[in-house]
Design a protein around this motif. Structure first.
Motif, PDB file in Angstrom:
ATOM      1  N   SER A 246      -3.788  -5.290   0.529  1.00 43.65           N
ATOM      2  CA  SER A 246      -3.626  -6.127  -0.671  1.00 43.65           C
ATOM      3  C   SER A 246      -3.543  -7.614  -0.327  1.00 43.65           C
ATOM      4  O   SER A 246      -3.728  -8.467  -1.195  1.00 43.65           O
ATOM      5  CB  SER A 246      -2.372  -5.709  -1.449  1.00 43.65           C
ATOM      6  OG  SER A 246      -1.192  -5.976  -0.699  1.00 43.65           O
TER       7      SER A 246
ATOM      8  N   LEU B 122       3.547  -6.269  -6.083  1.00 42.24           N
ATOM      9  CA  LEU B 122       2.515  -7.198  -5.624  1.00 42.24           C
ATOM     10  C   LEU B 122       2.646  -8.541  -6.333  1.00 42.24           C
ATOM     11  O   LEU B 122       2.540  -9.608  -5.715  1.00 42.24           O
ATOM     12  CB  LEU B 122       1.121  -6.623  -5.884  1.00 42.24           C
ATOM     13  CG  LEU B 122       0.656  -5.471  -4.978  1.00 42.24           C
ATOM     14  CD1 LEU B 122      -0.711  -4.982  -5.439  1.00 42.24           C
ATOM     15  CD2 LEU B 122       0.596  -5.911  -3.526  1.00 42.24           C
TER      16      LEU B 122
ATOM     17  N   TRP C 265      -1.144  -1.159   0.265  1.00 40.76           N
ATOM     18  CA  TRP C 265      -0.325  -2.374   0.382  1.00 40.76           C
ATOM     19  C   TRP C 265      -0.827  -3.259   1.513  1.00 40.76           C
ATOM     20  O   TRP C 265      -0.876  -4.484   1.392  1.00 40.76           O
ATOM     21  CB  TRP C 265       1.131  -1.975   0.618  1.00 40.76           C
ATOM     22  CG  TRP C 265       2.091  -3.132   0.716  1.00 40.76           C
ATOM     23  CD1 TRP C 265       2.490  -3.787   1.835  1.00 40.76           C
ATOM     24  CD2 TRP C 265       2.755  -3.772  -0.378  1.00 40.76           C
ATOM     25  NE1 TRP C 265       3.364  -4.783   1.528  1.00 40.76           N
ATOM     26  CE2 TRP C 265       3.554  -4.806   0.167  1.00 40.76           C
ATOM     27  CE3 TRP C 265       2.771  -3.576  -1.748  1.00 40.76           C
ATOM     28  CZ2 TRP C 265       4.347  -5.628  -0.620  1.00 40.76           C
ATOM     29  CZ3 TRP C 265       3.570  -4.397  -2.539  1.00 40.76           C
ATOM     30  CH2 TRP C 265       4.342  -5.407  -1.973  1.00 40.76           C
TER      31      TRP C 265
ATOM     32  N   THR D 212      10.556  -2.280   0.736  1.00 40.09           N
ATOM     33  CA  THR D 212       9.343  -1.881   0.020  1.00 40.09           C
ATOM     34  C   THR D 212       8.436  -1.039   0.907  1.00 40.09           C
ATOM     35  O   THR D 212       7.906  -0.004   0.479  1.00 40.09           O
ATOM     36  CB  THR D 212       8.583  -3.123  -0.479  1.00 40.09           C
ATOM     37  OG1 THR D 212       9.395  -3.812  -1.449  1.00 40.09           O
ATOM     38  CG2 THR D 212       7.265  -2.733  -1.132  1.00 40.09           C
ATOM     39  N   LYS D 213       8.273  -1.458   2.165  1.00 38.02           N
ATOM     40  CA  LYS D 213       7.417  -0.679   3.080  1.00 38.02           C
ATOM     41  C   LYS D 213       8.027   0.689   3.377  1.00 38.02           C
ATOM     42  O   LYS D 213       7.305   1.689   3.506  1.00 38.02           O
ATOM     43  CB  LYS D 213       7.180  -1.470   4.364  1.00 38.02           C
ATOM     44  CG  LYS D 213       6.242  -2.663   4.163  1.00 38.02           C
ATOM     45  CD  LYS D 213       5.911  -3.351   5.475  1.00 38.02           C
ATOM     46  CE  LYS D 213       4.896  -4.472   5.256  1.00 38.02           C
ATOM     47  NZ  LYS D 213       4.537  -5.164   6.513  1.00 38.02           N
TER      48      LYS D 213
ATOM     49  N   PHE E  77       4.176  -0.485  -7.961  1.00 36.47           N
ATOM     50  CA  PHE E  77       3.300  -1.061  -6.941  1.00 36.47           C
ATOM     51  C   PHE E  77       2.690  -2.366  -7.452  1.00 36.47           C
ATOM     52  O   PHE E  77       2.716  -3.395  -6.767  1.00 36.47           O
ATOM     53  CB  PHE E  77       2.203  -0.061  -6.584  1.00 36.47           C
ATOM     54  CG  PHE E  77       1.332  -0.482  -5.437  1.00 36.47           C
ATOM     55  CD1 PHE E  77       1.671  -0.176  -4.134  1.00 36.47           C
ATOM     56  CD2 PHE E  77       0.161  -1.194  -5.655  1.00 36.47           C
ATOM     57  CE1 PHE E  77       0.864  -0.573  -3.067  1.00 36.47           C
ATOM     58  CE2 PHE E  77      -0.655  -1.590  -4.604  1.00 36.47           C
ATOM     59  CZ  PHE E  77      -0.289  -1.279  -3.303  1.00 36.47           C
TER      60      PHE E  77
ATOM     61  N   LEU F  96       7.238   2.789   0.302  1.00 41.34           N
ATOM     62  CA  LEU F  96       5.832   3.171   0.253  1.00 41.34           C
ATOM     63  C   LEU F  96       5.500   4.215   1.313  1.00 41.34           C
ATOM     64  O   LEU F  96       4.578   5.015   1.152  1.00 41.34           O
ATOM     65  CB  LEU F  96       4.943   1.938   0.454  1.00 41.34           C
ATOM     66  CG  LEU F  96       4.981   0.887  -0.660  1.00 41.34           C
ATOM     67  CD1 LEU F  96       4.227  -0.359  -0.235  1.00 41.34           C
ATOM     68  CD2 LEU F  96       4.390   1.441  -1.955  1.00 41.34           C
TER      69      LEU F  96
END
Length: 631
Positions: A372, A160, A369, A239-240, A156, A243
């Motif tokens: 962020s 980022l 996320w 990535t989403k 994670f 997650l």
């Protein structure tokens, strides 16, 4: 190789033949397809319980001797040299059931492969009861290497950083040292955790920064990060998706990947790994006792197995945050699974009036996320601490974000009402951010003003002409680019898109992703690399089936050349023959050698009275004897 990946190379007729064989052998209904059947622990348990002696011997060889379930034909013949004929029968039976698949290289070299899930389930059938190694500890034992916060959090933080920074890669595909130094502090997995890994090519890698190499390799293989020319970029959509996965599914996917990549090759490692799988969460175990149990159960282990399993595997799992290790006063090492990486996401965060956010371990990572973009994050053990800052929030608003979105995202996972003072601060920052806004647009420039005059008369063009900045130029958002190009071509125009503009547009498009084809930084060889699954369903006994029926069914005379061929083949297959010389009784024995001696062809046959040599000229009738179990 996994069951699904291996079976996809078989034709529908071959799969049906395997399914029919399974159904006939075990008297079960054909309600499952072959893939589901081979993944079913109940079916694999039935296979083991009903396996005959030859099949069990072959299964044991594939479980205990085959590297990751693979034998080349040459290795198989070497391992079965003393009983090759008998064990080949067992091999064929298991191949007909789909438990073992045939693989072949382009130059016709053959191998045999037992898919991973089948091997794991059969290993479970052979393992001893694991509870003998369970221990109850009154307190958590200390260990000299700290536990990682969890690979999901390490990833994670790394994702980022890659999202918010440009990550150039060298011509060889590695990260520049200057950038590596910035990324290493983001991880709780350290070089100390991975220094014991010695499998190729990691044994050739520099030890400094190896932890970053391992995490980046995982990110690439999961499809979260991709190479784009000479740069490492984030795949936002993938990535989403990652997650959004429930933690147990995410954990299993990463565990399989880590096991396939970083578990050492060999014929004993997987016994211990499978024994680990059977241990309940939070249950302390003695490594020494588990290895002792395996050894007593007949699994081959080296004398230094305990040191190897700790340094090359347990330390890796410790750094990934999946286990805890402890050491008692006698330096005995104990371990237990950590439940945290596999618990459901069900917590919320806490926000104080100053904008500080405390995020517990079980808050859904997708929610973290989302905030962020306008919240500075840092890790504090298992916790994530956030801080709302104007310098991040204002660019977020300037790029199209809304004040209401920020408040709603913070409120959605907050366990208490948001402080009113914080809402006021966010509103104040929003007003400041809207004073000056910079947004990306495409500039469309025409050769002369006549084009725009024409398009103003066509209703289809009106949505694109809302921001005319000169008689021959106007602006459109990135989202309208493709539609405008399509419209221009429809009316007979051919627009020219400059290369740097096309690449800018490309960055906003979702990246195509095929996870099966993702390649990491490390090219770790597997024993079956270079082989392809062969679409074949073996005969009941291929070698016997290839013999001329006359040789096995009829007791008769033959042409001298045919007789030599018959004895040679019987010698190769280690099959007995029945012979009769002129005026003598029938004899039966195992031919061991066919040779030319003093101008005569001779055959040596081992019978009840020992080995005897016979001239082929004196043998009137002969037949190869095939035992019943080979049919």
């Amino acid at each position: 190789m996994r069951v699904k990946d291996s079976l996809e190379y078989l034709s529908e007729s071959t799969r049906q033949a395997i399914l029919h064989e399974q159904t006939k052998r075990y008297q079960i209904a054909e309600e499952q397809d072959v893939t589901a059947r081979l993944l079913d622990p109940v079916f694999i348990g039935q296979v083991w319980e009903q396996a005959d002696e030859l099949e069990r011997a072959v299964i044991r060889l594939f479980v205990t001797k085959a590297t990751r379930g693979f034998f080349s034909k040459r290795t198989w013949e070497r391992e079965t040299a003393k009983e090759h004929r008998h064990l080949s029968v067992g091999l064929t039976k298991l191949r007909r059931l789909g438990l073992i698949l045939t693989v072949r290289k382009m130059w016709s070299e053959i191998g045999y492969l037992m898919p991973q899930e089948v091997r794991e389930q059969l290993t479970n059938q052979m393992l001893p009861e694991g509870s003998q190694a369970f221990v109850s500890l009154s307190k958590t034992l200390p260990y000299y290497i700290s536990t990682g916060r969890g690979i999901q959090l390490d990833l994670f933080g790394l994702l980022l950083f890659i999202r918010d920074n440009q990550i150039p890669i060298t011509q060889k595909g590695s990260i520049h040292r200057r950038m590596s130094q910035k990324m290493l502090p983001l991880l709780s997995l350290t070089d100390e955790h991975v220094k014991g890994i010695v499998i190729p090519p990691l044994d050739q890698e520099q030890r400094e920064g190896l932890s970053l190499t391992v995490v980046l390799d995982i990110a690439l293989r999961l499809g979260l990060v991709q190479r784009d020319g000479r740069e490492l970029v984030l795949d936002v959509d993938r990535t989403k998706q990652w997650l959004h996965q429930p933690p147990p599914i995410r954990w299993e996917e990463m565990y399989q990947l880590v096991m396939e990549q970083f578990l050492p090759h060999g014929d004993w490692w997987e016994f211990f790994v499978q024994l680990m799988r059977r241990v309940p969460l939070e249950q302390w175990c003695s490594i020494h006792e588990q290895l002792r149990m395996l050894k007593e159960a007949g699994f081959p282990l080296p004398d230094n197995a305990e040191a190897l399993i700790v340094e090359q595997w347990m330390h890796v799992l410790l750094g990934l945050g999946w286990i805890q290790l402890g050491m008692d006063e006698e330096r005995g090492i104990f371990w237990r699974w950590s439940s945290l990486p596999r618990l459901s996401s069900e917590e919320g965060w806490f926000v104080d009036p100053t904008g500080a956010i405390t995020i517990p371990p079980l808050v859904p990572l997708l929610d973290v996320w989302e905030i962020s973009r306008f919240c500075q994050l840092q890790f504090d053990g298992q916790l994530i601490r956030g801080e709302l800052q104007a310098r991040l929030l204002q660019p977020y608003l300037a790029q199209g974000g809304a004040e209401e979105q920020i408040i709603e995202k913070l409120r959605a996972s907050c366990v208490h009402p948001l402080p009113e003072s914080l809402i006021e601060v966010v509103s104040q920052w929003a007003r400041t951010a809207r004073q000056i806004q910079m947004e990306p647009y495409f500039l469309v420039r025409t050769a002369h003003a006549g084009f725009l005059e024409e398009w103003r008369e066509i209703p289809d063009f009106h949505p694109f002409l809302t921001q005319v900045i000169s008689p021959n130029a106007f602006l459109i958002p990135f989202s309208q680019e493709k539609e405008l190009i399509r419209l221009l071509r429809h009316f007979g125009y051919e627009p020219q898109a400059l290369s740097h503009v096309a690449s800018a547009s490309k960055e906003l498009q979702p990246r195509e992703n095929s996870q099966a084809g993702n390649k990491g930084l490390l090219l770790i060889e597997r024993p079956w690399d270079g082989y392809a699954i062969e679409n074949t369903f073996p005969e009941q006994n291929e070698q016997i089936a290839a013999l001329p029926k006359m040789w096995t069914k009829h007791f008769q005379s033959y042409h001298p050349q045919s007789m030599r061929d018959l004895f040679k083949r019987a010698t190769e297959l280690k099959l007995e023959v029945e012979i009769q010389q002129s005026g003598k009784e029938k004899l039966r024995g195992l031919p061991t050698e066919v040779r030319l001696e003093m101008g005569y062809w001779m055959v040596t046959i081992a019978g009840q009275s020992g080995k005897q040599c016979y001239r082929l000229d004196n043998i009137e009738r002969v037949r190869i004897v095939v035992p019943e179990y080979l049919y």
